[in-house]
Motif scaffolding. Structure first.
Motif: not given
Lengths: 89, 150
Positions: A29-32, A34-36, A38-39, A75-76, A79, A82, B27, B33, B36, B40, B87-88, B91
């Motif tokens: 998904t898109a949040p995944d 975004i998290l990747a 960010d990391t 990142t902000v 999100t 979204l 991750l 999620l 996950r 991070p 925030m993640v 969302a």
């Protein structure tokens, strides 16, 4: 001693960024994703700091600070987009 | 440079690299999620904190003056990491929630709510729309009108 430690740590961070790239491409998904991303930014900051110690210069700290700020705002913004379909309301 | 400080710096650098790797491994490896997010936000941030402490110890031993750049980066990252993780997660929850078409979908698509009788706090700030949201929130409606969107 520090040179060996730097080699090990740079290898670890490079491997971590490859894993981030993999989860960025895979993430269902898109949040995944975004998290990747960010990391990945955080790992890039670690790379900057370690490279600065390796080259014995402090020039890279400004770049690291800038990346921390831009990464957080990015990142902000993602999100927020979204959540609301809009970044600045 | 005395060898104790050298060992300390080397140890902190290796620790930082290892924690960055562990966070990214989490991750890539963990199943959903919400799990996950742990990698991070905790491990990688701790790893970069160790790297920054190492460089903060390393440069003054080289005869350079002490500077607060590393502290600034560490402070900024430690403040922003929980916010971006929140925030993640928000969302993610809202996207799953918008996909619910029946009230029983809420229990299968969303992660379990934090406590008995309480819903996820993020739904309390949404304005009321549609039939499902009324059944899920159960009393969050009054709060939504007080706060408005965000």
């Amino acid at each position: 001693m520090i040179e060996i430690a730097l080699d090990i740590a740079l290898g670890c961070v490079a491997l971590a960024m490859l894993l981030n790239l993999w989860s960025l491409l895979k993430g269902p998904t898109a949040p995944d994703r975004i998290l990747a991303l960010d990391t990945m930014i955080i790992n890039a900051i670690a790379l900057f700091v370690l490279f600065g110690v390796m080259e014995n210069t402090r020039v890279f700290f400004e770049a690291a600070l800038l990346m921390a700020m831009v990464g957080f705002v990015g990142t902000v913004a993602y999100t927020k987009f979204l959540l609301r379909g809009d970044i600045v309301e | 440079m005395s060898s104790v400080i050298e060992y300390l710096v080397a140890f902190l650098i290796v620790l930082g690299g290892a924690f960055a790797l562990i966070g990214s491994w989490g991750l890539a490896r963990l199943p959903s999620l919400m799990t996950r997010l742990h990698g991070p936000t905790k491990a990688t941030t701790l790893g970069i904190g160790a790297c920054l402490i190492a460089s903060m110890i390393y440069f003054p031993t080289r005869g350079e003056p002490f500077s607060a750049h590393e502290l600034l980066i560490a402070l900024f990252l430690f403040i922003t990491a929980p916010i971006s993780a929140n925030m993640v997660a928000k969302a993610y929850i809202h996207r799953r929630y918008n996909r619910c078409s029946a009230p029983e979908d809420v229990h299968t698509l969303l992660p379990p709510p934090p406590g008995a009788g309480a819903d996820w706090a993020t739904f309390g700030s949404e304005p009321e729309q549609g039939a499902i949201k009324g059944t899920v929130m159960d009393g969050g409606v009054g709060k939504a009108q007080d706060q408005g969107p965000d």
